[in-house]
Design an enzyme around this catalytic site. Sequence first.
Site, PDB file in Angstrom:
ATOM      1  N   ARG A  66     -25.207  -0.355   8.101  1.00  0.00           N
ATOM      2  CA  ARG A  66     -24.963  -1.808   7.997  1.00  0.00           C
ATOM      3  C   ARG A  66     -25.540  -2.538   9.211  1.00  0.00           C
ATOM      4  NH1 ARG A  66     -20.378  -3.604   4.801  1.00  0.00           N
ATOM      5  NH2 ARG A  66     -21.284  -3.348   2.715  1.00  0.00           N
ATOM      6  N   GLU A 112     -19.237  -3.769  11.011  1.00  0.00           N
ATOM      7  CA  GLU A 112     -20.101  -2.928  11.861  1.00  0.00           C
ATOM      8  C   GLU A 112     -21.192  -3.760  12.538  1.00  0.00           C
ATOM      9  OE1 GLU A 112     -19.169  -2.181   8.806  1.00  0.00           O
ATOM     10  OE2 GLU A 112     -18.014  -0.330   9.023  1.00  0.00           O
ATOM     11  N   LYS A 114       0.854  -1.184   0.000  1.00  0.00           N
ATOM     12  CA  LYS A 114       0.000   0.000   0.000  1.00  0.00           C
ATOM     13  C   LYS A 114       0.898   1.246   0.000  1.00  0.00           C
ATOM     14  CE  LYS A 114      -4.253   1.716   2.076  1.00  0.00           C
ATOM     15  NZ  LYS A 114      -5.421   1.346   2.898  1.00  0.00           N
TER      16      LYS A 114
HETATM   17  C1  LIG Z   1     -18.876  -0.833   5.467  1.00  0.00           C
HETATM   18  C2  LIG Z   1     -17.640   0.030   5.430  1.00  0.00           C
HETATM   19  N1  LIG Z   1     -16.985   0.270   6.583  1.00  0.00           N
HETATM   20  C3  LIG Z   1     -15.891   1.059   6.586  1.00  0.00           C
HETATM   21  C4  LIG Z   1     -15.421   1.619   5.415  1.00  0.00           C
HETATM   22  C5  LIG Z   1     -14.218   2.548   5.434  1.00  0.00           C
HETATM   23  N2  LIG Z   1     -13.117   2.018   4.649  1.00  0.00           N
HETATM   24  C6  LIG Z   1     -12.839   2.444   3.437  1.00  0.00           C
HETATM   25  S1  LIG Z   1     -11.517   1.703   2.762  1.00  0.00           S
HETATM   26  C7  LIG Z   1     -11.278   0.788   4.187  1.00  0.00           C
HETATM   27  C8  LIG Z   1     -10.134  -0.162   4.283  1.00  0.00           C
HETATM   28  C9  LIG Z   1     -10.172  -1.115   3.145  1.00  0.00           C
HETATM   29  O1  LIG Z   1      -9.049  -1.978   3.268  1.00  0.00           O
HETATM   30  P1  LIG Z   1      -8.735  -2.917   2.052  1.00  0.00           P
HETATM   31  O2  LIG Z   1      -9.983  -3.556   1.580  1.00  0.00           O
HETATM   32  O3  LIG Z   1      -7.642  -3.800   2.485  1.00  0.00           O
HETATM   33  O4  LIG Z   1      -8.257  -1.937   0.888  1.00  0.00           O
HETATM   34  P2  LIG Z   1      -6.865  -1.165   0.756  1.00  0.00           P
HETATM   35  O5  LIG Z   1      -7.158   0.269   1.104  1.00  0.00           O
HETATM   36  O6  LIG Z   1      -5.878  -1.804   1.679  1.00  0.00           O
HETATM   37  O7  LIG Z   1      -6.481  -1.319  -0.680  1.00  0.00           O
HETATM   38  C10 LIG Z   1     -12.232   1.081   5.114  1.00  0.00           C
HETATM   39  C11 LIG Z   1     -12.299   0.484   6.468  1.00  0.00           C
HETATM   40  C12 LIG Z   1     -16.149   1.349   4.230  1.00  0.00           C
HETATM   41  N3  LIG Z   1     -15.774   1.889   3.047  1.00  0.00           N
HETATM   42  N4  LIG Z   1     -17.225   0.548   4.260  1.00  0.00           N
END
Ligand SMILES: Cc1ncc(C[n+]2csc(CCOP(=O)(O)OP(=O)(O)O)c2C)c(N)n1
Length: 625
Positions: free
Chosen positions: A395, A367, A282
Amino acid sequence: MLEQIKHPNDIKSINPKDYRLLAKEIRKFLLLNVSRTGGHLASNLGAVELTMALHLTMDFPKDQLVFDVGHQSYVHKILTGRMEGFKSLRQYGGMSGFPKRTESDCDAFHSGHSSTSIGVALGLAQARDLKGTDETIVAVLGDGALSGGMAYEALNNMARLREKKQKLIVVLNDNKMSISENVGGMSGYLNRVRSKKEYVDFKGNIEKSLMQIPLVGEPIAKGLKKSKDSIKQLFVPGMMFEDMGITYIGPIDGHNVPLLVETFERAKKLDEPIILHVVTKKGKGYKFAEQDPSRFHGVNPFNVRTGKALKSGGGLSYTDIFSETVTALAQEDPEIVAVTAAMPEGTGLSKFRERFPERFFDVGIAEQHAVAFCAGMAAKGLKPVAAVYSTFLQRAYDQLLHDVGIGRLNMLIGVDRSGLVGADGETHQGIFDVTYLSSIPNFTVMAPINGKELKEMVTCALKEFDGPVAVKYSRGSASNLFEEQYTPLKKGKGCILKQGLDIALIPLGNMMEEGILVYEELIKDGYTPTLVNPRFVKPLDEELICSLMDRHRLIVTMEEGVLNGGFGQQVTQILTEHDYKGRIRNIGIDDRFVEHGSVGELRKMLGLDSASMTHKIKEWIGDKA
Ligand SMILES: Cc1ncc(C[n+]2csc(CCOP(=O)(O)OP(=O)(O)O)c2C)c(N)n1
Ligand SMILES: CC(=O)[C@@H](O)[C@H](O)COP(=O)(O)O
Ligand SMILES: [Mg+2]
């Protein structure tokens, strides 16, 4: 190089020896543009080669690529002819920061909330097979998204594709990060898979053998299915998926375009559900983001050379005040515990973690589980505090109702990012929380107008619990309006800030910022309106609302939320039931989703800005003061 890419599939004209150069140019483009507009950076920097390889092996718009969350879809947008759009990224009327079917026929589905991609892609694949077409369908989800329950619901269902030889490829983009470090058993499993010494050696062989077998892994996959012995379990990763009936391939280097292309091409030939585990970094290619991928997950405009934000944040945010108050109270009360769903920094609960690590829980992007987990702890007499963004709390509606509301359990929910959030657009505006929270019996729902009120509301909730409490507060700096005339909080009681005549203004929570400007405009025009701070959405202060009936010909509610089932409609119901003879007007958001833009622009577009509201009120009151 990048200038050659104007339309979908143009990448296929690039000479393979130039893939590295193209990746470099894409990263430079991302840095140049996102440092100007703000947006999601680290995830996109990490997905450059992965997205290039997908574009080299798919045919857009016929083939369909479903991004999970979608914050990492910028490279896909670049490769589908939308470079121009980055000038207006996430700006009102400009390009969205997430995939949108209305924006491009190369965006297979809209997204913004985590863990939906496999389910949606499975639906697309099923429809494809029922319709008898043959497009390739791929879901791309991160290791964080794989901590969300919906992903497992979909994986469980996806396994049935094998028996009917139905194709679906799920790419697991594993960079060990959610927004913060990824957490949970699945994350630990993936870490073991990635780093197991024996496996690392074995991995080299398995990749080599994969490259020699005409169809990727098929004989291996078949062989593995038969042999469940422990040594295979030890050495061969992904047995969890294989045991579910999903062919696992990987982990492979997510920055090696030729290897990715080779693997995708072979995976496409398999008539079965596949999960392809790729390992990426990342923030790759930008040292500040590589060093601190969490800080560079979502960024405001910044200086590329120094990595520093161009503008320092305003004063204390509502988020700061919420988390600092909870942390301070936890000092005196060992029963207070804090729970986040993968958003420790965004919700400010990282402060609580520093002080009370043993009472802090990050449950991953989950959540629903976060709320049920709190319910369990509350049932044993603890005082759980969950801070969840309004939009993501959607959610957990049933957990709030079924697990918390029915049992009237003592827990505090910090509904952060309530109201318009702005640049994240339709999938993130926190405009439904009054509607969904008000419908749950036993809940107390509060909306502070300033930082002091937020602090008092949190303190009252945690000190005098009488069932579940939700406090909603908006993104960004806390207002200090009327802090000097603070009166002690009483459950279910609002307060009159300015006593007047004829017109009563009732702005809910952060709408006081606009409400006070409307008040001042009306004063200038000779009116003497009353200004009310309702403080509570539930229970509503019926006595205060009815006290307005005699001396006011017009009662106006203002809320930064949808009108359906909103605050205004609940006030209207009380007035109607008490035969109020004057005019009632509810200002809020009609039955619609709200696109991206700045909060100021969106308020104007929605008629929630003070000028629009003042104009309407003058029309409604009719004659002059
Ligand atoms: C239901 C929900 N909860 C929280 C979020 C906030 N959120 C956005 S990106 C993320 C992390 C995603 O991690 P990953 O899938 O590993 O993607 P990366 O950014 O590492 O590529 C979170 C928690 C969201 N988008 N949707
Ligand atoms: C993609 C996603 O869902 C999060 O990154 C979200 O954009 C964070 O919002 P804030 O910037 O308000 O913390
Ligand atoms: Mg990740």
